[in-house]
Scaffold this motif. Structure first.
Motif, PDB file in Angstrom:
ATOM      1  N   ARG A 171      25.087  16.714   3.762  1.00  0.00           N
ATOM      2  CA  ARG A 171      24.989  17.902   2.911  1.00  0.00           C
ATOM      3  C   ARG A 171      26.380  18.390   2.529  1.00  0.00           C
ATOM      4  O   ARG A 171      27.272  18.494   3.369  1.00  0.00           O
ATOM      5  CB  ARG A 171      24.212  19.002   3.620  1.00  0.00           C
ATOM      6  CG  ARG A 171      24.002  20.254   2.766  1.00  0.00           C
ATOM      7  CD  ARG A 171      23.187  21.294   3.532  1.00  0.00           C
ATOM      8  NE  ARG A 171      21.840  20.782   3.818  1.00  0.00           N
ATOM      9  CZ  ARG A 171      21.337  20.659   5.029  1.00  0.00           C
ATOM     10  NH1 ARG A 171      22.072  20.966   6.090  1.00  0.00           N
ATOM     11  NH2 ARG A 171      20.119  20.181   5.203  1.00  0.00           N
ATOM     12  N   ILE A 172      26.558  18.730   1.268  1.00  0.00           N
ATOM     13  CA  ILE A 172      27.798  19.323   0.772  1.00  0.00           C
ATOM     14  C   ILE A 172      27.476  20.744   0.331  1.00  0.00           C
ATOM     15  O   ILE A 172      26.622  20.952  -0.555  1.00  0.00           O
ATOM     16  CB  ILE A 172      28.379  18.505  -0.395  1.00  0.00           C
ATOM     17  CG1 ILE A 172      28.746  17.095   0.075  1.00  0.00           C
ATOM     18  CG2 ILE A 172      29.620  19.203  -0.974  1.00  0.00           C
ATOM     19  CD1 ILE A 172      29.232  16.190  -1.030  1.00  0.00           C
ATOM     20  N   TYR A 173      28.150  21.692   0.939  1.00  0.00           N
ATOM     21  CA  TYR A 173      27.850  23.092   0.626  1.00  0.00           C
ATOM     22  C   TYR A 173      28.885  23.624  -0.364  1.00  0.00           C
ATOM     23  O   TYR A 173      30.089  23.490  -0.158  1.00  0.00           O
ATOM     24  CB  TYR A 173      27.898  23.930   1.910  1.00  0.00           C
ATOM     25  CG  TYR A 173      27.692  25.420   1.688  1.00  0.00           C
ATOM     26  CD1 TYR A 173      26.451  25.912   1.315  1.00  0.00           C
ATOM     27  CD2 TYR A 173      28.766  26.293   1.825  1.00  0.00           C
ATOM     28  CE1 TYR A 173      26.267  27.273   1.117  1.00  0.00           C
ATOM     29  CE2 TYR A 173      28.586  27.655   1.625  1.00  0.00           C
ATOM     30  CZ  TYR A 173      27.324  28.137   1.267  1.00  0.00           C
ATOM     31  OH  TYR A 173      27.158  29.477   1.049  1.00  0.00           O
ATOM     32  N   THR A 174      28.383  24.171  -1.428  1.00  0.00           N
ATOM     33  CA  THR A 174      29.248  24.759  -2.451  1.00  0.00           C
ATOM     34  C   THR A 174      28.992  26.246  -2.489  1.00  0.00           C
ATOM     35  O   THR A 174      27.869  26.703  -2.724  1.00  0.00           O
ATOM     36  CB  THR A 174      28.948  24.153  -3.846  1.00  0.00           C
ATOM     37  OG1 THR A 174      29.135  22.751  -3.782  1.00  0.00           O
ATOM     38  CG2 THR A 174      29.876  24.749  -4.894  1.00  0.00           C
ATOM     39  N   HIS A 175      30.063  27.018  -2.250  1.00  0.00           N
ATOM     40  CA  HIS A 175      29.938  28.468  -2.257  1.00  0.00           C
ATOM     41  C   HIS A 175      30.080  28.986  -3.679  1.00  0.00           C
ATOM     42  O   HIS A 175      31.054  28.707  -4.377  1.00  0.00           O
ATOM     43  CB  HIS A 175      31.025  29.092  -1.375  1.00  0.00           C
ATOM     44  CG  HIS A 175      30.964  30.596  -1.344  1.00  0.00           C
ATOM     45  ND1 HIS A 175      29.925  31.255  -0.762  1.00  0.00           N
ATOM     46  CD2 HIS A 175      31.812  31.530  -1.832  1.00  0.00           C
ATOM     47  CE1 HIS A 175      30.110  32.566  -0.882  1.00  0.00           C
ATOM     48  NE2 HIS A 175      31.269  32.743  -1.545  1.00  0.00           N
ATOM     49  N   CYS A 176      29.090  29.663  -4.151  1.00  0.00           N
ATOM     50  CA  CYS A 176      29.095  30.187  -5.513  1.00  0.00           C
ATOM     51  C   CYS A 176      29.463  31.667  -5.507  1.00  0.00           C
ATOM     52  O   CYS A 176      28.774  32.494  -4.892  1.00  0.00           O
ATOM     53  CB  CYS A 176      27.727  30.024  -6.170  1.00  0.00           C
ATOM     54  SG  CYS A 176      27.210  28.287  -6.338  1.00  0.00           S
ATOM     55  N   GLU A 177      30.573  31.997  -6.170  1.00  0.00           N
ATOM     56  CA  GLU A 177      30.999  33.391  -6.247  1.00  0.00           C
ATOM     57  C   GLU A 177      30.151  34.102  -7.295  1.00  0.00           C
ATOM     58  O   GLU A 177      29.831  33.552  -8.353  1.00  0.00           O
ATOM     59  CB  GLU A 177      32.473  33.469  -6.665  1.00  0.00           C
ATOM     60  CG  GLU A 177      33.433  32.881  -5.649  1.00  0.00           C
ATOM     61  CD  GLU A 177      33.565  33.762  -4.433  1.00  0.00           C
ATOM     62  OE1 GLU A 177      33.109  34.914  -4.481  1.00  0.00           O
ATOM     63  OE2 GLU A 177      34.140  33.288  -3.427  1.00  0.00           O
TER      64      GLU A 177
END
Length: 329
Positions: free
Chosen positions: A321-327
């Motif tokens: 899993r690759i987690y991308t933090h969305c602002e």
């Protein structure tokens, strides 16, 4: 306190350590001559302290056994050791049903401590932290039961016990007690039932009465009460019987599966050890087996294989899993 009085109390403190102290030894420790030591001993007798004179080449003075001295004097180290022992015993569940005795004993010691020492001990106890929460303390054995069983073990005497099983059934048993064992905050007595010639282990908090019986018995050679208790707990009836093969030593395996949970056999030529355990649930085992970090194979039950596969699949998905933090805008 006058100097002679202080030395008389110092003599009492030396005698409280137990055993026979020669007059020469006492004179040297107190910094006085032997005649003065005898005078100090006479002062203690006048105060109703039972100081006994022991004659002979190695004679001297001792306190009568079993006497409760009015002034129990402890050094700083001894006071700290006693208080820490009481605290640790309470946290470990090693108190008897008369647990209030530990509280009152600690209170008595603290009450007579000099203020500077009391503050230092409070600092130690106040800063002491435990790695596990106390949780709900298990039921404790009755003091009378514990003492009666311990005496029977010491003198190899059979006992009759009144026992309440987990389901509430009451019975009276005869036991040849071999030893007392504490495990996970509980007290156990292990021994043999002479009527059927088989080993038995009982929880002391479920014993409501114990009575010594006439006669004596001979315990088996090479007895290990702790191992007997741990083996009994590991083989107690549960919903699942689990058998594994693990490529590792008993020491490695017991790091995550302690003796009270699993029985580990001798490794074969390839280093594979058979591991047997019983469990009410299986959902905790996949994580433990992964933590072992040793090759293993499941012999039974098949349900454990499915749980291990599901556990491995969850780990794999997390690894990919690759987690991308969305602002937010």
């Amino acid at each position: 306190m006058s100097r002679p009085t202080a030395r008389v109390l110092a003599l009492l403190e030396l005698l409280q350590a137990g055993g026979v102290r020669t007059v020469a030894e006492l004179a040297d420790r107190l910094g006085v001559d032997e005649r003065t030591v005898r005078r100090y001993a006479a002062h203690l007798v006048d105060l109703d302290v039972p100081v006994e004179s022991v004659r002979g080449r190695y004679g001297g003075y001792r306190l009568a056994p079993g006497y409760r001295m009015p002034p129990l004097m402890l050094t700083d180290d001894e006071a700290l050791a006693v208080l820490l022992g009481l605290v640790a015993g309470r946290r470990a569940g090693l108190m008897t049903a008369m647990g209030a005795a530990g509280e009152t004993a600690a209170a008595k010691i603290r009450r007579v401590l000099p203020a500077p020492l009391a503050r230092r001990l409070d600092a130690v106890l106040g800063s002491l932290a435990f790695t596990t929460p106390p949780g709900e303390q298990p039921a404790a054995p009755e003091s009378g039961v514990l003492l009666a069983i311990a005496d029977a073990i010491s003198h190899h005497r059979p006992i009759s016990i009144r026992y309440v099983a987990a389901d509430g059934r009451r019975s009276e048993r005869t036991l040849h007690p071999y030893g007392l064992v504490t495990h996970a905050g509980r007290w156990y007595v292990t021994g043999a039932d002479p009527a059927i010639g088989e080993g038995r282990t009982f929880r002391l908090d479920r014993i409501t009465g114990a009575k010594t019986l006439p006669g004596v018995f001979e315990p088996p050679a090479g007895l290990d009460p702790a191992r007997r208790v741990l083996t009994g707990l590991a083989t107690a009836p549960y919903r699942y019987e689990v058998t594994l093969l693990v490529q590792g030593t008993a020491e490695q395996i017991h790091t995550w599966l302690p003796p009270g949970i699993a029985i580990v056999g001798e490794p074969d030529a390839g280093g594979w050890s058979r591991v047997e355990l019983r469990a009410e649930r299986l959902d905790w085992l996949p994580g433990v087996l992964a933590s072992l970090d040793l090759p293993f194979a499941v012999e039974r039950p098949d349900a454990l294989r499915d749980l291990i596969a599901e556990h491995a699949d969850r780990l794999l998905r997390s690894a990919l899993r690759i987690y991308t933090h969305c602002e937010g805008d």
